[in-house]
Scaffold this active site. Structure first.
Site, mmCIF file in Angstrom:
data_model
loop_
_atom_site.group_PDB
_atom_site.id
_atom_site.type_symbol
_atom_site.label_atom_id
_atom_site.label_comp_id
_atom_site.label_asym_id
_atom_site.label_seq_id
_atom_site.Cartn_x
_atom_site.Cartn_y
_atom_site.Cartn_z
ATOM 1 N N ARG A 1 0.843 -1.194 0.000
ATOM 2 C CA ARG A 1 0.000 0.000 0.000
ATOM 3 C C ARG A 1 0.874 1.239 0.000
ATOM 4 O O ARG A 1 1.776 1.370 0.826
ATOM 5 C CB ARG A 1 -0.930 0.027 1.212
ATOM 6 C CG ARG A 1 -1.985 -1.056 1.195
ATOM 7 C CD ARG A 1 -2.916 -0.917 2.366
ATOM 8 N NE ARG A 1 -3.841 -2.044 2.429
ATOM 9 C CZ ARG A 1 -4.697 -2.265 3.431
ATOM 10 N NH1 ARG A 1 -4.740 -1.407 4.442
ATOM 11 N NH2 ARG A 1 -5.482 -3.314 3.429
ATOM 12 N N SER B 1 -8.062 -1.237 0.864
ATOM 13 C CA SER B 1 -9.062 -1.551 1.878
ATOM 14 C C SER B 1 -9.843 -0.328 2.328
ATOM 15 O O SER B 1 -10.528 0.310 1.539
ATOM 16 C CB SER B 1 -8.407 -2.260 3.059
ATOM 17 O OG SER B 1 -9.381 -2.731 3.959
ATOM 18 N N HIS B 2 -9.735 0.034 3.601
ATOM 19 C CA HIS B 2 -10.517 1.109 4.195
ATOM 20 C C HIS B 2 -9.834 2.462 4.080
ATOM 21 O O HIS B 2 -10.346 3.458 4.594
ATOM 22 C CB HIS B 2 -10.759 0.805 5.671
ATOM 23 C CG HIS B 2 -9.477 0.568 6.431
ATOM 24 N ND1 HIS B 2 -8.713 -0.547 6.212
ATOM 25 C CD2 HIS B 2 -8.835 1.302 7.365
ATOM 26 C CE1 HIS B 2 -7.640 -0.500 6.988
ATOM 27 N NE2 HIS B 2 -7.683 0.614 7.694
ATOM 28 N N LYS C 1 -2.480 -6.637 -3.633
ATOM 29 C CA LYS C 1 -2.289 -7.777 -2.739
ATOM 30 C C LYS C 1 -2.392 -9.064 -3.547
ATOM 31 O O LYS C 1 -3.292 -9.213 -4.372
ATOM 32 C CB LYS C 1 -3.345 -7.773 -1.626
ATOM 33 C CG LYS C 1 -3.246 -8.955 -0.667
ATOM 34 C CD LYS C 1 -4.223 -8.832 0.491
ATOM 35 C CE LYS C 1 -5.657 -8.996 0.061
ATOM 36 N NZ LYS C 1 -6.567 -9.144 1.228
ATOM 37 N N ASP D 1 -16.705 -1.352 4.124
ATOM 38 C CA ASP D 1 -15.589 -0.458 3.824
ATOM 39 C C ASP D 1 -15.236 -0.449 2.345
ATOM 40 O O ASP D 1 -15.982 -0.944 1.504
ATOM 41 C CB ASP D 1 -14.370 -0.850 4.660
ATOM 42 C CG ASP D 1 -13.751 -2.164 4.221
ATOM 43 O OD1 ASP D 1 -14.495 -3.037 3.736
ATOM 44 O OD2 ASP D 1 -12.522 -2.319 4.346
ATOM 45 N N ASP E 1 -13.161 -2.057 0.302
ATOM 46 C CA ASP E 1 -13.103 -3.279 -0.512
ATOM 47 C C ASP E 1 -14.081 -4.339 -0.056
ATOM 48 O O ASP E 1 -14.067 -5.460 -0.564
ATOM 49 C CB ASP E 1 -11.680 -3.839 -0.529
ATOM 50 C CG ASP E 1 -11.224 -4.357 0.817
ATOM 51 O OD1 ASP E 1 -11.702 -3.848 1.846
ATOM 52 O OD2 ASP E 1 -10.373 -5.265 0.858
ATOM 53 N N ASP F 1 -14.569 -5.894 2.967
ATOM 54 C CA ASP F 1 -14.264 -6.970 3.906
ATOM 55 C C ASP F 1 -14.534 -6.608 5.365
ATOM 56 O O ASP F 1 -14.517 -7.486 6.222
ATOM 57 C CB ASP F 1 -12.822 -7.474 3.727
ATOM 58 C CG ASP F 1 -11.761 -6.407 3.976
ATOM 59 O OD1 ASP F 1 -12.119 -5.252 4.271
ATOM 60 O OD2 ASP F 1 -10.568 -6.749 3.867
ATOM 61 N N ARG F 2 -14.800 -5.341 5.666
ATOM 62 C CA ARG F 2 -15.086 -4.938 7.038
ATOM 63 C C ARG F 2 -16.562 -4.607 7.198
ATOM 64 O O ARG F 2 -17.276 -4.397 6.224
ATOM 65 C CB ARG F 2 -14.230 -3.735 7.441
ATOM 66 C CG ARG F 2 -12.746 -4.017 7.377
ATOM 67 C CD ARG F 2 -11.943 -2.874 7.929
ATOM 68 N NE ARG F 2 -10.512 -3.158 7.845
ATOM 69 C CZ ARG F 2 -9.589 -2.684 8.669
ATOM 70 N NH1 ARG F 2 -9.944 -1.901 9.648
ATOM 71 N NH2 ARG F 2 -8.329 -2.991 8.497
ATOM 72 N N THR G 1 -2.635 -10.247 14.413
ATOM 73 C CA THR G 1 -3.493 -9.532 13.482
ATOM 74 C C THR G 1 -3.096 -9.894 12.050
ATOM 75 O O THR G 1 -1.924 -9.974 11.721
ATOM 76 C CB THR G 1 -3.369 -8.023 13.699
ATOM 77 O OG1 THR G 1 -3.834 -7.709 15.018
ATOM 78 C CG2 THR G 1 -4.184 -7.245 12.685
ATOM 79 N N GLU H 1 -11.709 -10.024 13.865
ATOM 80 C CA GLU H 1 -10.729 -9.049 14.335
ATOM 81 C C GLU H 1 -11.460 -7.837 14.884
ATOM 82 O O GLU H 1 -12.538 -7.474 14.379
ATOM 83 C CB GLU H 1 -9.814 -8.610 13.198
ATOM 84 C CG GLU H 1 -8.961 -9.724 12.621
ATOM 85 C CD GLU H 1 -8.101 -9.260 11.452
ATOM 86 O OE1 GLU H 1 -7.043 -9.857 11.244
ATOM 87 O OE2 GLU H 1 -8.501 -8.295 10.771
ATOM 88 N N GLU H 2 -10.861 -7.194 15.867
ATOM 89 C CA GLU H 2 -11.514 -6.030 16.455
ATOM 90 C C GLU H 2 -11.647 -4.870 15.478
ATOM 91 O O GLU H 2 -12.447 -3.966 15.684
ATOM 92 C CB GLU H 2 -10.747 -5.572 17.689
ATOM 93 C CG GLU H 2 -9.285 -5.236 17.463
ATOM 94 C CD GLU H 2 -9.062 -3.952 16.728
ATOM 95 O OE1 GLU H 2 -9.827 -3.007 16.930
ATOM 96 O OE2 GLU H 2 -8.129 -3.898 15.916
ATOM 97 N N SER H 3 -10.874 -4.913 14.389
ATOM 98 C CA SER H 3 -10.919 -3.830 13.409
ATOM 99 C C SER H 3 -12.050 -4.014 12.415
ATOM 100 O O SER H 3 -11.946 -3.634 11.261
ATOM 101 C CB SER H 3 -9.582 -3.728 12.675
ATOM 102 O OG SER H 3 -9.233 -4.970 12.097
ATOM 103 N N LYS I 1 -11.949 -11.791 5.381
ATOM 104 C CA LYS I 1 -13.076 -11.279 6.144
ATOM 105 C C LYS I 1 -14.124 -10.782 5.169
ATOM 106 O O LYS I 1 -13.820 -10.494 4.019
ATOM 107 C CB LYS I 1 -12.630 -10.197 7.112
ATOM 108 C CG LYS I 1 -11.698 -9.132 6.570
ATOM 109 C CD LYS I 1 -11.189 -8.264 7.706
ATOM 110 C CE LYS I 1 -10.175 -7.231 7.213
ATOM 111 N NZ LYS I 1 -8.816 -7.787 7.117
ATOM 112 N N ARG J 1 -1.791 1.755 17.725
ATOM 113 C CA ARG J 1 -3.105 1.337 18.184
ATOM 114 C C ARG J 1 -2.985 0.893 19.641
ATOM 115 O O ARG J 1 -2.119 0.087 19.992
ATOM 116 C CB ARG J 1 -3.642 0.188 17.340
ATOM 117 C CG ARG J 1 -3.793 0.520 15.858
ATOM 118 C CD ARG J 1 -4.813 -0.405 15.209
ATOM 119 N NE ARG J 1 -4.769 -0.438 13.769
ATOM 120 C CZ ARG J 1 -5.252 0.483 12.956
ATOM 121 N NH1 ARG J 1 -5.792 1.577 13.458
ATOM 122 N NH2 ARG J 1 -5.191 0.344 11.642
#
Length: 542
Positions: free
Chosen positions: A21, A112-113, A125, A276, A278, A280-281, A343, A362-364, A375, A495
């Site tokens: 990225r 992603s996000h 990726k 998000d 892409d 996945d969240r 993670t 995951e917490e994210s 995900k 984090r």
């Protein structure tokens, strides 16, 4: 015509847990994208005449890099490329397409996000044949090749029409443009009781889904509005835009504030969700009831048997180390294993492939199962809807009953963004230097019971991953975790994960900020965050 172009290495092409990225301007440098794609191909063996899947989240530069990938794949000997129409493939849909087509692997073009646009972020990726992110041995090989590459292969031809379904050829390679949504939507229909969800919506159940002008718009319209019968307009920001409509497509309480405000209003829908960049969240909010990603994982695991695809029960639950322990108590009650991993979804992939886990999170805001190896935001929303359709309770009622059964993990994540990397590294080094001295000390959070730097031994291949985050555990079961994130493109992101457990007989109705205030103060005392970063408060709290 296949041509070979001379090039020189770039020293900044080490892929992280989610690929490479960088800012768009970096990828636009001559040979930059070509170098990385060729390095991927050079690191693989046995792909001649095999199938490659290509697609992305529609962000700025997506279409241009797809053309580059197609021409390089043809020059390097792939036999077929499946590309999503318009260059669109959500990350979970790409994973499914790799698996269902028997592809050798795939290139997912996404950051992603992260924000999109000419001055924002882009990413590439590589996913392997199981549909999941490349393991470390592959990404290490790719990185090594980026440092030594001296040429890349390219098929000189006009751009391929990627907006029309059907097949064409690029030299000896077939390019097949496929519907990016249909196969994924059909998979969802096999996993969930669409009849029950459709009936609930017909009975007046209302929902709102925010695609954040990102990739899930076409998927959400097809599934929620067309197949499940939700009214037109249920899906908001449904058209994928190259700059995500100037949104930051991260489904958290800061960037999805419009959805949060809608769900807290007096006339709120019954259920709200977002995904998000892409796809996945996910973000889950009931009427007047926000659900943390950690709690969502626990509730989904506890109720998964209500969906047809999981009626036989779960083989195990996996969560990332920073994710709260809420799912641990569900696993204990179900009598199934709980795996705590670093993670990065690739660690879950090994467990899923080995049949050791069924649901992961995951917490994210990443949740998924063994149906793909990524995900999956829409999957999580559909499982929630299936649970609601069977239980016929509100989200708030389901959460209250869950906490009354298992207790509550009060939880928050504080992100300190765009820190100078040397300062972030110094903070973590100082923490690691203090690990042996921390136990038995006291601070605003109480007495420290133990402190360590999390290391993971993968039960499937015995590989060991070290330095995955500093954990400080208190005598009352609370904890604070410090970790540097690898998903940003500028500086470093610290984090800080803060968690306090209250048993089922305790106060389950505290405000999260109130419950965690002593631990927030303790985190500052332990790590001297403001001293190292110059930041008095986090950039984002989720």
């Amino acid at each position: 015509m296949i041509q070979t172009f001379a090039t020189q290495p770039f020293d900044d092409q080490k892929p992280g847990t989610s690929g490479l990225r960088k800012k768009v301007r970096v990828f636009q440098q001559p040979h930059y994208a070509e170098n990385f794609v060729q390095s991927v191909f050079d690191s693989l063996e046995g792909f001649e005449d095999q199938t490659l899947v290509v697609g992305g989240d529609g962000r700025y530069l997506n279409r241009e890099v797809i053309q580059t990938v197609l021409k390089m794949a043809a020059a390097n000997g792939f036999g077929r490329v499946l590309v999503g129409r318009g260059g669109i493939l959500s990350t979970p849909a790409a994973s499914h397409l790799i698996r269902s087509s028997g592809a050798f692997g795939g290139l997912v073009l996404s950051a992603s996000h992260n924000p999109g646009g000419p001055d924002e972020d882009f990413g590439i990726k590589y996913n392997v044949s199981n549909g999941g992110p490349a393991p470390e041995k592959v990404t290490d090989a790719i990185h090594a090749r980026t440092l030594a590459i001296d040429s890349y292969r390219f098929f000189e031809a006009n751009d391929v029409d990627i907006d029309t379904l059907g097949s064409t050829t690029l030299g000896d390679m077939t390019v097949e443009v496929v519907d990016p949504v249909a196969g994924y939507a059909e998979l969802m229909e096999k996993l969930f009781d669409f009849t029950a969800i459709r009936a609930m919506i017909a009975d007046g159940f209302s929902l709102s889904f925010d695609s954040m002008s990102a990739v899930t718009g076409p998927y959400a319209v097809e599934i929620f509005e067309k197949r499940l019968g939700a009214p037109a307009g249920t899906v908001r920001n449904a058209t994928p835009l190259t700059d995500f409509g100037h949104h930051h497509p991260d489904p958290n309480l800061v960037h999805a504030r419009e959805l949060y405000d809608r769900m807290m209003a007096p006339d709120a829908p019954d259920f709200g969700a977002a995904s998000d960049g892409d796809g996945d969240r996910n973000l889950i909010i009931g009427r007047h009831c926000y659900v943390t990603p950690s709690d969502s994982l626990a509730v989904l695991a506890a109720n998964a048997h209500l969906a047809p695809g999981y009626a036989a029960g779960l083989k195990g639950i996996a969560r990332s180390m920073p994710t709260s322990g809420a799912a641990d108590r569900v696993a204990e009650k179900l009598g199934i294993p709980l795996y705590e991993t670093p993670t990065g979804w690739k660690f879950f992939g090994n467990l899923l492939d080995a049949g050791m886990a069924t649901i992961c999170g995951e917490e994210s805001a990443g949740t998924g199962s063994d149906h793909v190896r990524e995900k999956d935001g829409i999957w999580a929303v559909l499982l929630w809807l299936n649970i609601l359709a069977v239980r016929r309770q509100s989200v708030a009622q389901i959460m209250a009953e869950h906490w009354a059964t298992y207790g509550r993990n009060y939880y928050a994540r504080h992100d300190y963004e765009a820190i100078a990397k040397d300062r972030a590294d110094a903070l973590m080094a100082a923490l690691r230097d203090r690990l042996e001295a921390l136990p038995s000390t006291t601070n605003s959070g109480g007495t420290v019971q133990s402190a360590d730097d999390f290391a993971y031994s993968d039960p499937t291949d015995q590989s060991v991953s070290r330095n995955q985050g500093v954990r400080v555990l208190f005598e009352d079961g609370s904890r604070v975790v410090f970790r540097l994130s690898g998903t940003g493109t500028e500086g470093a992101t610290l984090r800080v994960y803060i968690e306090r457990y209250v048993g089922a007989d305790g106060d389950l109705a505290l405000e999260t900020s109130e419950a965690l205030a002593p631990l927030v103060k303790a985190a500052q005392e332990i790590a001297d965050i403001s001293g190292f970063t110059g930041m008095e408060r986090p950039s984002v709290i989720t």
